[in-house]
Design a protein around this motif. Sequence first.
Motif, PDB file in Angstrom:
ATOM      1  N   UNK A 405       0.809  -1.216   0.000  1.00  0.00           N
ATOM      2  CA  UNK A 405       0.000   0.000   0.000  1.00  0.00           C
ATOM      3  C   UNK A 405       0.838   1.260   0.000  1.00  0.00           C
ATOM      4  N   UNK A 406       0.165   2.377  -0.198  1.00  0.00           N
ATOM      5  CA  UNK A 406       0.818   3.672  -0.274  1.00  0.00           C
ATOM      6  C   UNK A 406       0.205   4.629   0.739  1.00  0.00           C
ATOM      7  N   UNK A 407       0.893   5.732   0.963  1.00  0.00           N
ATOM      8  CA  UNK A 407       0.388   6.791   1.820  1.00  0.00           C
ATOM      9  C   UNK A 407       0.895   8.122   1.286  1.00  0.00           C
ATOM     10  N   UNK A 408       0.168   9.172   1.586  1.00  0.00           N
ATOM     11  CA  UNK A 408       0.589  10.494   1.151  1.00  0.00           C
ATOM     12  C   UNK A 408       1.734  11.011   1.994  1.00  0.00           C
ATOM     13  N   UNK A 409       2.361  12.048   1.509  1.00  0.00           N
ATOM     14  CA  UNK A 409       3.415  12.729   2.251  1.00  0.00           C
ATOM     15  C   UNK A 409       2.950  14.148   2.549  1.00  0.00           C
ATOM     16  N   UNK A 410       3.470  14.751   3.615  1.00  0.00           N
ATOM     17  CA  UNK A 410       3.018  16.098   3.973  1.00  0.00           C
ATOM     18  C   UNK A 410       3.209  17.105   2.839  1.00  0.00           C
ATOM     19  N   UNK A 411       2.238  17.992   2.708  1.00  0.00           N
ATOM     20  CA  UNK A 411       2.304  19.087   1.747  1.00  0.00           C
ATOM     21  C   UNK A 411       2.666  20.350   2.518  1.00  0.00           C
ATOM     22  N   UNK A 412       3.764  21.038   2.175  1.00  0.00           N
ATOM     23  CA  UNK A 412       4.167  22.230   2.925  1.00  0.00           C
ATOM     24  C   UNK A 412       3.021  23.223   3.075  1.00  0.00           C
ATOM     25  N   UNK A 435      -7.851  23.331  -1.047  1.00  0.00           N
ATOM     26  CA  UNK A 435      -8.636  22.110  -1.246  1.00  0.00           C
ATOM     27  C   UNK A 435      -7.709  20.969  -1.654  1.00  0.00           C
ATOM     28  N   UNK A 436      -8.208  19.747  -1.506  1.00  0.00           N
ATOM     29  CA  UNK A 436      -7.457  18.557  -1.922  1.00  0.00           C
ATOM     30  C   UNK A 436      -8.375  17.634  -2.706  1.00  0.00           C
ATOM     31  N   UNK A 437      -7.783  16.829  -3.566  1.00  0.00           N
ATOM     32  CA  UNK A 437      -8.531  15.849  -4.356  1.00  0.00           C
ATOM     33  C   UNK A 437      -7.649  14.627  -4.575  1.00  0.00           C
ATOM     34  N   UNK A 438      -8.280  13.483  -4.759  1.00  0.00           N
ATOM     35  CA  UNK A 438      -7.533  12.261  -5.045  1.00  0.00           C
ATOM     36  C   UNK A 438      -7.031  11.583  -3.784  1.00  0.00           C
ATOM     37  N   UNK A 439      -5.958  10.832  -3.924  1.00  0.00           N
ATOM     38  CA  UNK A 439      -5.460  10.014  -2.824  1.00  0.00           C
ATOM     39  C   UNK A 439      -4.971  10.833  -1.641  1.00  0.00           C
ATOM     40  N   UNK A 440      -4.468  12.023  -1.859  1.00  0.00           N
ATOM     41  CA  UNK A 440      -4.031  12.848  -0.729  1.00  0.00           C
ATOM     42  C   UNK A 440      -5.246  13.307   0.074  1.00  0.00           C
ATOM     43  N   UNK A 441      -6.414  13.238  -0.531  1.00  0.00           N
ATOM     44  CA  UNK A 441      -7.671  13.615   0.134  1.00  0.00           C
ATOM     45  C   UNK A 441      -8.303  12.436   0.860  1.00  0.00           C
ATOM     46  N   UNK A 442      -8.410  11.285   0.179  1.00  0.00           N
ATOM     47  CA  UNK A 442      -9.194  10.173   0.722  1.00  0.00           C
ATOM     48  C   UNK A 442      -8.373   8.927   1.032  1.00  0.00           C
ATOM     49  N   UNK A 443      -7.073   8.953   0.761  1.00  0.00           N
ATOM     50  CA  UNK A 443      -6.249   7.771   0.932  1.00  0.00           C
ATOM     51  C   UNK A 443      -6.181   6.977  -0.361  1.00  0.00           C
ATOM     52  N   UNK A 444      -5.236   6.018  -0.440  1.00  0.00           N
ATOM     53  CA  UNK A 444      -5.009   5.278  -1.693  1.00  0.00           C
ATOM     54  C   UNK A 444      -6.056   4.213  -1.950  1.00  0.00           C
ATOM     55  N   UNK A 445      -7.236   4.639  -2.326  1.00  0.00           N
ATOM     56  CA  UNK A 445      -8.306   3.683  -2.617  1.00  0.00           C
ATOM     57  C   UNK A 445      -8.998   4.088  -3.907  1.00  0.00           C
ATOM     58  N   UNK A 446      -9.449   3.085  -4.650  1.00  0.00           N
ATOM     59  CA  UNK A 446     -10.154   3.362  -5.891  1.00  0.00           C
ATOM     60  C   UNK A 446      -9.201   3.545  -7.054  1.00  0.00           C
ATOM     61  N   UNK A 447      -9.692   3.191  -8.242  1.00  0.00           N
ATOM     62  CA  UNK A 447      -8.891   3.312  -9.451  1.00  0.00           C
ATOM     63  C   UNK A 447      -9.015   4.686 -10.070  1.00  0.00           C
ATOM     64  N   UNK A 448      -8.677   4.755 -11.349  1.00  0.00           N
ATOM     65  CA  UNK A 448      -8.656   6.034 -12.058  1.00  0.00           C
ATOM     66  C   UNK A 448     -10.010   6.721 -11.995  1.00  0.00           C
ATOM     67  N   UNK A 449     -11.069   5.984 -12.310  1.00  0.00           N
ATOM     68  CA  UNK A 449     -12.386   6.591 -12.398  1.00  0.00           C
ATOM     69  C   UNK A 449     -12.920   7.123 -11.085  1.00  0.00           C
ATOM     70  N   UNK A 450     -12.462   6.548  -9.948  1.00  0.00           N
ATOM     71  CA  UNK A 450     -12.941   7.023  -8.649  1.00  0.00           C
ATOM     72  C   UNK A 450     -12.581   8.481  -8.418  1.00  0.00           C
ATOM     73  N   UNK A 451     -11.567   8.960  -9.114  1.00  0.00           N
ATOM     74  CA  UNK A 451     -11.145  10.348  -8.935  1.00  0.00           C
ATOM     75  C   UNK A 451     -12.109  11.346  -9.560  1.00  0.00           C
ATOM     76  N   UNK A 452     -12.973  10.869 -10.451  1.00  0.00           N
ATOM     77  CA  UNK A 452     -13.901  11.785 -11.107  1.00  0.00           C
ATOM     78  C   UNK A 452     -14.914  12.340 -10.112  1.00  0.00           C
ATOM     79  N   UNK A 453     -15.578  11.437  -9.375  1.00  0.00           N
ATOM     80  CA  UNK A 453     -16.532  11.882  -8.366  1.00  0.00           C
ATOM     81  C   UNK A 453     -15.828  12.617  -7.238  1.00  0.00           C
ATOM     82  N   UNK A 454     -14.626  12.163  -6.891  1.00  0.00           N
ATOM     83  CA  UNK A 454     -13.846  12.805  -5.835  1.00  0.00           C
ATOM     84  C   UNK A 454     -13.533  14.258  -6.206  1.00  0.00           C
ATOM     85  N   UNK A 455     -13.077  14.477  -7.437  1.00  0.00           N
ATOM     86  CA  UNK A 455     -12.737  15.829  -7.887  1.00  0.00           C
ATOM     87  C   UNK A 455     -13.979  16.704  -7.981  1.00  0.00           C
TER      88      UNK A 455
END
Length: 486
Positions: A405-412, A435-455
Motif C-alpha cells: 500500500x501507499x500513503x501520502x506525504x506532507x504538503x508544505x 482544497x485537496x482531491x484524489x489520494x491525498x484527500x481520501x487515501x489510496x483507494x479506488x482506481x482512475x475513475x474514482x477520482x472523477x466523483x472525488x474531484x
Amino acid sequence: MAFAITQTCCADASCVTVCPVNCIHPTPGEADFGTTDMLYVDPATCIDCGACADACPVDAISPAGDLTGPLKVYEQINAEYYAGRDVLAEATAAPNFHRWSPPEFGRVLPSDFAALDVAVVGTGPAGMYAVEDLLLHTNSRVTLIDRLETAGGLIRYGVAPDHPSTKKIGETFARFHDHPRLRLRLGVEAGPELAARHDAVIYAVGATEARRLGVPGEDLPGSLPAATVVNWYNGHPDVRPDAVDLSAERVVVVGTGNVALDIARILTADPETLAGTAIAPAVLARLRSSKVREVVLLARRGPADAAYTRPELLALAARGHLVVDAHDPRVAAEIDGAAAGEQAALLKGVAREEVDWSSPPPDGRRVVLRFHSSPVAFTGDTEVRGVRVTGDVEITAGRVVRAAGFRGVPVPGLPFDQATGTVPNTAGRVEAGTYVAGWIKRGPSGGIGANKACARETVGALLEDAIAGRLRPRRRARIFGRSLAW
C-alpha cells in the motif's frame, strides 16, 4: 449483438452518461459504484448502439461477439453481474427509454458569477478531473502545475507499460492542456505563493510513499518499495535505470494488490512482448538480461480476500505460468468451495504445488501466489537473502518488493494526518481557498475513475465557498478584478 466491458475499464462512468437505455451498471449513486472491479453491460437490455464504446476513454468496450482470446471471458463476466437481478428496479437513475424522473441540477451558479483563478497542483487523474470540471462547467481560469517536466502523474508513471489502453485516458486529459483558459506549468515546485496569486488552490498530489511493514530487516539493501519498481519500469526521472537489480533468481513481493500483480507480470514477462510499449528503453534492455525466474506474491489472508481485482488476475492467469502454493489446506478448501463469481473461484484450474523454498526456482518463468503468509523478517547480513514468513518458513530470495500500500506525504503549509497519510479535509475543503482531491484527500483507494466523483466533490466545495463569500478577503477582492496569474 450486445457490447461488453473488458479488462481495462477505468470506471469513470463516461459510458453511463451516454447510454440511452441505462444498461451499464453500477452507476454513480448506486450502492456498489466504486466497489466493483469494473462496470458491466447488461446483455438483455443493450441495444447495440455503440455509444458507450465511443465514449470510453480506455477502449474497454467492444461488441461481445468480437471478443477473442483472454478477453472472451468478459462476455460471461458482464452477464453474470445481472444474473438473478432486476437492475431497472434497483436503479436510482431513470433510463431514457423507460421510466422518467424529474431533471436534476447538481449545481446552480449565480448568473453574475465572476471568473475564478484556480491553481491545480498535480497532472494525474484527480487533478485533471478537477481541471475538466472547472473548465467545462465554470468560467474559471486554471493554472495547472506539476513538479515533473512531463504531465500525466499516475497515468504516465503508475500504469504498467503493457496496459496501453489504460494509458490512453491520458490523451483524454491532455486535450485540456491547450484549453484557452488553462496555463500549463511543468517542472515547477508549488510554493506558498500560489495562495497569494489565485483565488483557490487544489492539491491533487497523490500518495507516493510506501507503507511500512514494521518487520526486522525491512531496510536492508535489496528491499525496495513498490513505487520504486513502478517508477523504474515507467522511466520516472527520479529513479535511475539501474535502481532495480535483476540478478536474483527469485523475487518476493509482499502484497497481492493490482500493483503487486503488475510488478510480477513485468518481471516475468518475455521482454519481447514489452517491446513497442511505453516501457523505458533502458529498463527493457535490462529485462532482456534479467536472471529473475520466479516472483512470489505473499498474501496475509486467503484467496477469498485477495486484494487484486478480477481483471488483473485474469490477465496474469491468461499468460500461464501461474501457480498457487498449496502449503496450507485452507487454500484449496477456499478455492474448491468458492461459488462462481467469488474471488477465490478465479483460481479454479490454476496449478497447485507445495513449493520447496530452500531450492532455486525451476526453469522458465512463473508467478507463485502464497496465501495465509505474512513476512516476519527479512533475512540477510549486508543485503536481503530471504524472507521469513508465518509458520517459521524461510523463502530464499535475493530481492524483496514491499507492495503493501501507499500513503501520502506532507504538503508544505497544509495540515497532515500521520495515521492516515492524508490531508484532513471536509468534502475536499481544507479551509476556504485551499482544497485537496484524489489520494491525498481520501487515501489510496479506488482506481482512475474514482477520482472523477472525488474531484467533482472538491470543486463543488470550492464553488460553494466562492458563492458564499468565504474566500479570504484578499482572494475575494480579486474575483472581480484582474488575476495576477494571467
